[in-house]
Design an enzyme around this catalytic site. Structure first.
Site, PDB file in Angstrom:
ATOM      1  N   TYR A 152       0.652  -1.149  -0.078  1.00  0.00           N
ATOM      2  CA  TYR A 152      -0.131  -0.103  -0.056  1.00  0.00           C
ATOM      3  C   TYR A 152       0.804   1.302   0.074  1.00  0.00           C
ATOM      4  O   TYR A 152       0.647   1.998  -0.669  1.00  0.00           O
ATOM      5  CB  TYR A 152      -0.981   0.015   1.181  1.00  0.00           C
ATOM      6  CG  TYR A 152      -1.860   1.120   1.272  1.00  0.00           C
ATOM      7  CD1 TYR A 152      -3.098   1.294   0.737  1.00  0.00           C
ATOM      8  CD2 TYR A 152      -1.406   2.310   2.194  1.00  0.00           C
ATOM      9  CE1 TYR A 152      -3.826   2.230   0.630  1.00  0.00           C
ATOM     10  CE2 TYR A 152      -2.014   3.158   2.356  1.00  0.00           C
ATOM     11  CZ  TYR A 152      -3.484   3.419   1.708  1.00  0.00           C
ATOM     12  OH  TYR A 152      -4.249   4.562   1.945  1.00  0.00           O
TER      13      TYR A 152
HETATM   14  N1  LIG Z   1      -9.104   5.636   5.610  1.00  0.00           N
HETATM   15  C1  LIG Z   1      -7.918   5.979   5.718  1.00  0.00           C
HETATM   16  O1  LIG Z   1      -7.275   6.003   6.767  1.00  0.00           O
HETATM   17  C2  LIG Z   1      -7.124   6.379   4.547  1.00  0.00           C
HETATM   18  C3  LIG Z   1      -5.972   7.473   4.748  1.00  0.00           C
HETATM   19  C4  LIG Z   1      -5.350   8.024   3.770  1.00  0.00           C
HETATM   20  C5  LIG Z   1      -5.745   7.823   2.614  1.00  0.00           C
HETATM   21  N2  LIG Z   1      -6.912   6.949   2.178  1.00  0.00           N
HETATM   22  C6  LIG Z   1      -7.416   6.704   0.499  1.00  0.00           C
HETATM   23  O2  LIG Z   1      -8.641   7.381   0.623  1.00  0.00           O
HETATM   24  C7  LIG Z   1      -9.186   6.564  -0.531  1.00  0.00           C
HETATM   25  C8  LIG Z   1     -10.482   5.951   0.199  1.00  0.00           C
HETATM   26  O3  LIG Z   1     -10.419   5.320   1.103  1.00  0.00           O
HETATM   27  P1  LIG Z   1     -11.578   4.932   2.086  1.00  0.00           P
HETATM   28  O4  LIG Z   1     -10.908   4.938   3.531  1.00  0.00           O
HETATM   29  O5  LIG Z   1     -12.531   5.920   1.825  1.00  0.00           O
HETATM   30  O6  LIG Z   1     -12.003   3.485   1.694  1.00  0.00           O
HETATM   31  P2  LIG Z   1     -13.145   2.704   1.937  1.00  0.00           P
HETATM   32  O7  LIG Z   1     -14.373   3.228   2.741  1.00  0.00           O
HETATM   33  O8  LIG Z   1     -12.798   1.361   1.901  1.00  0.00           O
HETATM   34  O9  LIG Z   1     -13.749   2.809   0.332  1.00  0.00           O
HETATM   35  C9  LIG Z   1     -13.203   2.536  -0.855  1.00  0.00           C
HETATM   36  C10 LIG Z   1     -13.809   2.764  -2.283  1.00  0.00           C
HETATM   37  O10 LIG Z   1     -13.092   2.237  -3.290  1.00  0.00           O
HETATM   38  C11 LIG Z   1     -13.648   1.354  -3.980  1.00  0.00           C
HETATM   39  N3  LIG Z   1     -12.726   0.249  -4.390  1.00  0.00           N
HETATM   40  C12 LIG Z   1     -11.731  -0.396  -3.753  1.00  0.00           C
HETATM   41  N4  LIG Z   1     -11.477  -1.300  -4.504  1.00  0.00           N
HETATM   42  C13 LIG Z   1     -12.042  -1.261  -5.739  1.00  0.00           C
HETATM   43  C14 LIG Z   1     -11.701  -1.835  -7.121  1.00  0.00           C
HETATM   44  N5  LIG Z   1     -10.944  -2.676  -7.202  1.00  0.00           N
HETATM   45  N6  LIG Z   1     -12.426  -1.565  -8.079  1.00  0.00           N
HETATM   46  C15 LIG Z   1     -13.379  -0.403  -7.739  1.00  0.00           C
HETATM   47  N7  LIG Z   1     -13.570   0.199  -6.744  1.00  0.00           N
HETATM   48  C16 LIG Z   1     -13.086  -0.007  -5.845  1.00  0.00           C
HETATM   49  C17 LIG Z   1     -14.894   0.729  -3.157  1.00  0.00           C
HETATM   50  O11 LIG Z   1     -15.888   0.324  -4.067  1.00  0.00           O
HETATM   51  P3  LIG Z   1     -16.718  -0.967  -3.739  1.00  0.00           P
HETATM   52  O12 LIG Z   1     -17.224  -0.771  -2.332  1.00  0.00           O
HETATM   53  O13 LIG Z   1     -17.690  -1.025  -4.607  1.00  0.00           O
HETATM   54  O14 LIG Z   1     -15.511  -2.159  -3.830  1.00  0.00           O
HETATM   55  C18 LIG Z   1     -15.342   1.910  -2.118  1.00  0.00           C
HETATM   56  O15 LIG Z   1     -16.154   2.767  -2.795  1.00  0.00           O
HETATM   57  C19 LIG Z   1      -8.235   5.638  -0.645  1.00  0.00           C
HETATM   58  O16 LIG Z   1      -7.490   5.766  -2.055  1.00  0.00           O
HETATM   59  C20 LIG Z   1      -7.361   5.467   0.393  1.00  0.00           C
HETATM   60  O17 LIG Z   1      -5.931   4.717   0.065  1.00  0.00           O
HETATM   61  C21 LIG Z   1      -7.595   6.235   3.195  1.00  0.00           C
END
Ligand SMILES: NC(=O)c1ccc[n+]([C@@H]2O[C@H](COP(=O)([O-])OP(=O)(O)OC[C@H]3O[C@@H](n4cnc5c(N)ncnc54)[C@H](OP(=O)(O)O)[C@@H]3O)[C@@H](O)[C@H]2O)c1
Length: 245
Positions: A152
């Site tokens: 990641y």
């Molecule tokens: N949460 C944190 O602490 C954090 C911190 C820093 C950065 N980020 C970044 O912020 C972004 C959003 O993260 P989040 O925490 O909001 O995650 P999340 O709640 O797990 O949501 C992830 C989203 O990405 C979609 N997704 C994942 N894999 C996919 C695939 N193979 N094809 C199509 N869609 C896919 C999921 O869709 P489905 O449900 O349809 O699979 C979901 O809508 C990510 O890039 C993450 O790396 C998160």
């Protein structure tokens, strides 16, 4: 740039940060198109009436991503903003059974290859607009990695450097490339781990502000501090992040 009436594509708009960003974009009267993997979640979002389009695609499949991007270019020649938000994290050690060639490929393809392919295919569409933006969501772990989730951290570090080079290449065009670096956020991605997590709507707010404003690199919350520590004392930043496990 003005979001009222703008067409905005966001990946991963069905959950967490992406879902909150969809709501804020709708409040700005943007026409929001969402790409995600789970058709049921897309159907629910569509039924709520907050979005103008929904596309189901597994972003871990590079061939599907190219086909999707080509379709999006045809369906939405007026696309102004691409937000590469979808991502996944396998929170495991690199040598554990849970880290397999398949999980490595899935993480690499979703977090790094898919944004690059979407940008590449949609660039000719974006460059035709008077004002356009590409937003890449990375993480504080792109500055300094923690010990687990090595894949990641690597994918997000790659997306960060790519965004910097893209910013150079887009100088003199109508497109701004923006990087958003959130800290740990309270979403399904971090369920059951982490403390003092930021609320996802705060990150969504920063994404929308960045598109409307002028900054091309947005350190969110504690990531601001991490950025300064990593510049002033890279060794100390490494030690702090290593302790996170
Ligand atoms: N949460 C944190 O602490 C954090 C911190 C820093 C950065 N980020 C970044 O912020 C972004 C959003 O993260 P989040 O925490 O909001 O995650 P999340 O709640 O797990 O949501 C992830 C989203 O990405 C979609 N997704 C994942 N894999 C996919 C695939 N193979 N094809 C199509 N869609 C896919 C999921 O869709 P489905 O449900 O349809 O699979 C979901 O809508 C990510 O890039 C993450 O790396 C998160």
């Amino acid at each position: 740039m003005e979001l009222h009436g703008a067409k905005v594509l966001i990946t991963g708009g069905t959950s967490g940060i992406g879902r909150k960003t969809v709501d804020l974009l709708a409040k700005e009267n943007a026409n929001v198109i969402v790409v995600a993997r789970d058709q049921h979640k897309l159907d629910r979002l569509w039924a709520e009436g907050a979005i103008a389009g929904a596309y189901c695609c597994d972003l871990a499949d590079p061939q599907a991503v190219v086909l999707l991007a080509e379709k999006l270019a045809v369906d939405h020649p007026d696309l102004q903003v691409l937000i590469n938000n979808a991502g996944l994290q396998h929170n495991v050690g690199f040598d554990e059974d849970a880290s397999t060639p398949q999980t490595i490929r899935e993480e690499l393809n979703t977090n790094l290859l898919a944004p690059l392919l979407l940008i590449r295919v949609l660039l000719p569409t974006l460059v035709k607009q008077t004002q356009a933006a590409i937003v890449n969501v990375t993480t504080g772990l792109a500055l300094v990695p923690k010990t687990s989730s090595a894949v990641y951290c690597g994918t997000k570090g790659g997306l960060r450097i790519f965004t910097k080079a893209l910013q150079n290449q887009l100088e003199g065009t109508s497109i701004r490339a923006i990087e958003i670096l959130p800290p740990v956020v309270d979403t399904p991605m971090t369920a059951g781990r982490g403390t003092n997590k930021m609320a996802p709507d705060k990150v969504a707010n920063e994404i929308v502000h960045a598109i409307k404003g002028k900054r091309d690199e947005v350190f969110v919350g504690k990531t601001k501090l991490l950025h300064w520590v990593s510049r002033l004392s890279p060794g100390m930043a490494r030690r702090i992040m290593k302790r996170l496990g």
